[in-house]
Design a protein around this motif. Sequence first.
Motif, short mmCIF file in Angstrom:
data_model
loop_
_atom_site.label_atom_id
_atom_site.label_comp_id
_atom_site.label_asym_id
_atom_site.label_seq_id
_atom_site.Cartn_x
_atom_site.Cartn_y
_atom_site.Cartn_z
N VAL A 45 -2.60 -5.25 -3.03
CA VAL A 45 -3.26 -4.79 -1.72
C VAL A 45 -3.80 -3.40 -2.63
O VAL A 45 -3.10 -2.50 -3.28
N LYS A 47 -4.82 0.51 -3.07
CA LYS A 47 -4.20 1.74 -2.76
C LYS A 47 -5.24 2.35 -1.48
O LYS A 47 -4.48 2.93 -0.73
N VAL A 49 -6.76 0.73 0.49
CA VAL A 49 -6.29 -0.13 1.73
C VAL A 49 -5.07 0.49 2.44
O VAL A 49 -5.01 0.46 3.49
N LYS A 50 -4.46 0.51 1.66
CA LYS A 50 -2.94 0.95 2.10
C LYS A 50 -3.05 2.13 2.86
O LYS A 50 -2.28 2.53 3.66
N LYS A 51 -3.74 3.07 2.37
CA LYS A 51 -3.90 4.35 2.83
C LYS A 51 -4.73 4.34 4.37
O LYS A 51 -4.20 5.06 5.21
N GLU A 53 -4.63 1.60 6.02
CA GLU A 53 -3.64 1.22 7.04
C GLU A 53 -2.65 2.14 7.61
O GLU A 53 -2.51 2.05 8.88
N GLN A 54 -2.22 2.94 6.95
CA GLN A 54 -1.25 3.91 7.20
C GLN A 54 -1.91 4.80 8.54
O GLN A 54 -1.40 4.99 9.26
N GLU A 251 -7.22 -10.79 5.72
CA GLU A 251 -7.73 -10.26 7.38
C GLU A 251 -8.99 -10.82 7.55
O GLU A 251 -9.08 -10.56 8.79
N ILE A 291 -10.17 -0.94 8.67
CA ILE A 291 -9.81 -0.42 7.39
C ILE A 291 -11.21 -0.25 6.57
O ILE A 291 -11.31 0.82 6.02
N TRP A 305 -11.78 3.77 -3.45
CA TRP A 305 -11.83 2.44 -3.61
C TRP A 305 -12.88 2.10 -4.62
O TRP A 305 -12.75 1.05 -5.34
N GLU A 308 -11.14 1.73 -7.73
CA GLU A 308 -10.37 0.43 -7.90
C GLU A 308 -11.28 -0.72 -8.14
O GLU A 308 -10.93 -1.57 -8.86
#
Length: 394
Positions: A45, A47, A49-51, A53-54, A251, A291, A305, A308
């Motif tokens: 996943v 990074k 995206v994780k942020k 999502e948080q 998703e 997201i 992003w 990445e």
Amino acid sequence: MFTNLSVAPADPILSLAQLFANDKSADKVDLGIGIYKDHTGKAPVLKAVKKAEQWLLETQATKAYISSAGNPDYNLVTRELLFGANKDLLGRSLTVQTPGGTGALRIAADYIRKLQGKTRIFIPDPTWTNHKAIFTVAGYELVPYSYYDVASGELTFDAMMTSLKGMKEGDVLLLHGCCHNPSGADPDLEQWQQIADLLVKTGALPLVDLAYLGFGNGLNEDAEGLRLLASCVPEMVIASSYSKNFALYRERVGALTLVARDTDNVTLARAHMMPVARTNYSMPPDHGAAIVAKILGTPDLRREWEVELSTMRNRINTMRSRLVTLLAEHGSKRDYSYLENQRGMFALLGISPEAVEKLRSEHHVHIIGSGRVNIAGLTEDNILHVARAIAAIS
Ligand code: LMR
């Protein structure tokens, strides 16, 4: 109803997962379905995206319905990503969020048929196997056009243009926006211009499938062909996906974008689009689109992003070069240097289905039956084994 059913044919891409799971070899390598793996062989996943999502978890206050068009912020950032700062294109286009790129293709198919009845679609040969399936079930007449020569590893551009001269108003022309699946071979800008001129002359409608934006040469570079086309033709349809470039596969984050002659036309076009979404799935899933909207709309996250994305792109291109070198070093009879000039996740090895089977059963290297290999599944740990295996069977 079920008693007299014959055995259904397996999906040529999805069915590989079971074969791979059944292979108990420690050397097995999965180069089948198009998923990007990092240098450790994981599909992570991102990074950014994780942020996002948080952030979503902490701030989302409701799960109430949005609309059949999905998230309006997402639809806007998608069009900006597609067309950059081109005001004319932004003014005469609209985007609706869809369940993945496949959902976009399917509602594009239903929408075009709804507006103009029985329709022919010109489809590249080769193409993603699901293209044929989608447009067949949607009731289209499929007209394959020559696109790529597997033996020489080159685009068959002249033959393509000859086949496309037969297009007429009411026909649809399916094109891959960049990183052609399965060949990795794309038209250059001069060739895009020739395609655009032919579309204008014949009146056929371009439908561009853009699933790998940013995986070829860069976000703007990969959109150049599409932007050129959009600024030449009066109308166009784009099915795009964030499965790969945001690694959001499950998703289901896609979009359908319509370009019309002017703003009034685009408003009318939208009203006819909404019932197509409503009668297929009512509303697209929200999570992935929220997201993407957050990341593309937040400068810091967007920068993260993009870094990445360039890491993924550079790793794929490095694996292409390494594979070419290793294949030559290990005595491959075929000159695979063409792989280095192609872009995106996929490449065609130009080997027979029997050789593909040998790769799997004798060397535990799993690729699609057409000889398509997912370059993004290669790593420093498996590439030598893969190169030796391909050299041994080809
Ligand atoms: C592929 O071609 O492997 C990907 O686009 C995944 C899929 O759904 O087939």
